[in-house]
Design an enzyme around this catalytic site. Structure first.
Site, PDB file in Angstrom:
ATOM      1  CG  ASN A   1      -3.073  -5.769  -5.000  1.00 19.20           C
ATOM      2  OD1 ASN A   1      -3.098  -7.166  -4.508  1.00 19.20           O
ATOM      3  ND2 ASN A   1      -3.520  -4.857  -4.120  1.00 19.20           N
ATOM      4  NE  ARG A   2       0.104  -7.332 -11.172  1.00 17.90           N
ATOM      5  CZ  ARG A   2       1.541  -6.711 -11.470  1.00 17.90           C
ATOM      6  NH1 ARG A   2       1.548  -7.351 -13.484  1.00 17.90           N
ATOM      7  NH2 ARG A   2       2.097  -5.682 -11.387  1.00 17.90           N
TER       8      ARG A   2
ATOM      9  CG  ASP B   1      -7.687   3.713  -0.413  1.00 20.14           C
ATOM     10  OD1 ASP B   1      -8.946   3.052  -0.501  1.00 20.14           O
ATOM     11  OD2 ASP B   1      -6.860   4.513   0.264  1.00 20.14           O
TER      12      ASP B   1
ATOM     13  CD  GLU C   1      -5.877  -6.257  -2.221  1.00 16.75           C
ATOM     14  OE1 GLU C   1      -6.223  -6.087  -1.320  1.00 16.75           O
ATOM     15  OE2 GLU C   1      -6.445  -6.237  -3.622  1.00 16.75           O
TER      16      GLU C   1
END
Length: 335
Positions: free
Chosen positions: A205-206, A277, A208
């Site tokens: 995601n942004r 997930d 991470e």
């Protein structure tokens, strides 16, 4: 991209995906909060029910099963009460051809307890195993992966930083998958993406992506996210990157193809728990069915848009996906 979504979903049925990585037990304590506690200025939750579900890797498994795929599970468990609960919960979800449970008697189960009042999460508390797995356990896990990989059409790796997916295990799994021509999809964690060298796809995601590159991209425009994804690919030998952008959709950077931006498909956002997930599961399922990566990412966008509209870890069913696709078609025609 998903005009023939039914055909895609039909192709996924029965396809085999090997799931490996960090498994945890999710406990949901649900009730109502009619007033504050007389002991402290916090909600007093009147408990109505408690439910358990497999989290982390377990939620990837649940999402794949909801899509009709067959799951080969490479699952590490301890021998405590939480592990026994997970065994029971997973029993009907895993293919008989799975390599079986890898046991580590000294490893406690990771448990995440969420207290929910109405539809609002009040608090979460975690019990974590701590520390990486032993060399002996790592070798047993690699042996289980070796047994299952040739039977799979895709490999889904869930890295929650709990100590199972060591650099050695990741190198083995990603290398062996590449040798067999099996696409590997990694839900990443932490700063060190060298661990994922050789992966077919990673799905940060942004936040991470920001952590991995050492600069803040949480509010960056598409152009900067694209540059960050391409930098990650070049620096760490990762073939493709799918950046999930919550309410802004997703950005897919491919080593052999154009950059693609997918607008969000969510109608309402109640809870983002487990959305990553769902992305991994949907992409892995589509790739195992021989679909191109852009189609897999489009499916993941729709599926994740469904689950964020539910409370707690959840799955998207084929029926829900088809309904969502039809709604998106109507919206696009009206523009």
């Amino acid at each position: 991209m998903l005009e023939d979504a039914k055909d895609l979903l039909d192709k996924i049925k029965g396809k085999r995906i090997l799931c490996a990585g960090d498994l945890m037990l999710d406990l949901y304590v649900r009730g109502e909060a009619p007033r504050l506690s007389p002991e402290a200025p916090v909600p007093l939750v009147m408990v109505r029910d408690k439910t358990y579900s497999p989290g982390g890797l377990g939620n990837v498994i649940a999402n794949l099963r909801a899509l009709g795929a067959e799951v080969l599970g490479c699952v590490l468990l301890g021998t405590d009460a939480g592990a026994e609960k997970l065994k029971t919960l997973l029993k009907t979800s895993l293919s008989p051809d799975s390599p079986g449970f890898v046991l580590d008697p000294g490893r406690p189960t990771s448990v995440k307890t969420r207290v929910i009042a109405g539809i609002q999460q009040v608090v979460r508390f975690d019990e974590e195993p701590g520390g990486r797995v032993s060399e002996e356990t790592g070798k047993k896990y690699e042996k289980a992966l070796e047994e299952a990989l040739p039977k799979a059409g895709a490999l889904a790796l869930s890295d929650y930083g709990k100590g199972l997916l060591t650099p050695e295990i990741l190198s083995f799994a990603l290398g062996r998958a590449a040798e067999l021509g099996i696409p590997s999809i990694v839900d990443p964690k932490g700063r060190d993406y060298e661990r994922y060298r050789g992966a077919f796809l990673v799905t940060p995601n942004r936040g991470e992506l920001s952590l991995a590159l050492g600069r803040d991209l949480t509010k960056a425009p598409e152009e900067e996210l694209t540059e960050g994804a391409l930098e990650l690919m070049e620096k760490h030998g990762i073939r493709n990157v799918l950046v999930t952008r919550s309410e802004d959709g997703m950005t897919l950077a491919e080593s052999e193809g154009p950059v693609s931006h997918f607008p969000a498909a969510a109608r309402a956002v109640f809870d983002v728990t487990g959305a990553g997930d769902t992305v991994v599961a949907a992409v892995a399922a589509a790739l195992s069915a021989g679909e191109p990566l852009r189609r897999a990412a489009a499916l993941a966008t729709v599926a994740s848009g469904i689950v964020v509209g539910k409370v707690g870890t959840a799955s998207a069913t084929p029926g829900e996906i088809l309904e969502s696709v039809e709604i998106l078609k109507v919206k696009n025609r009206s523009r």
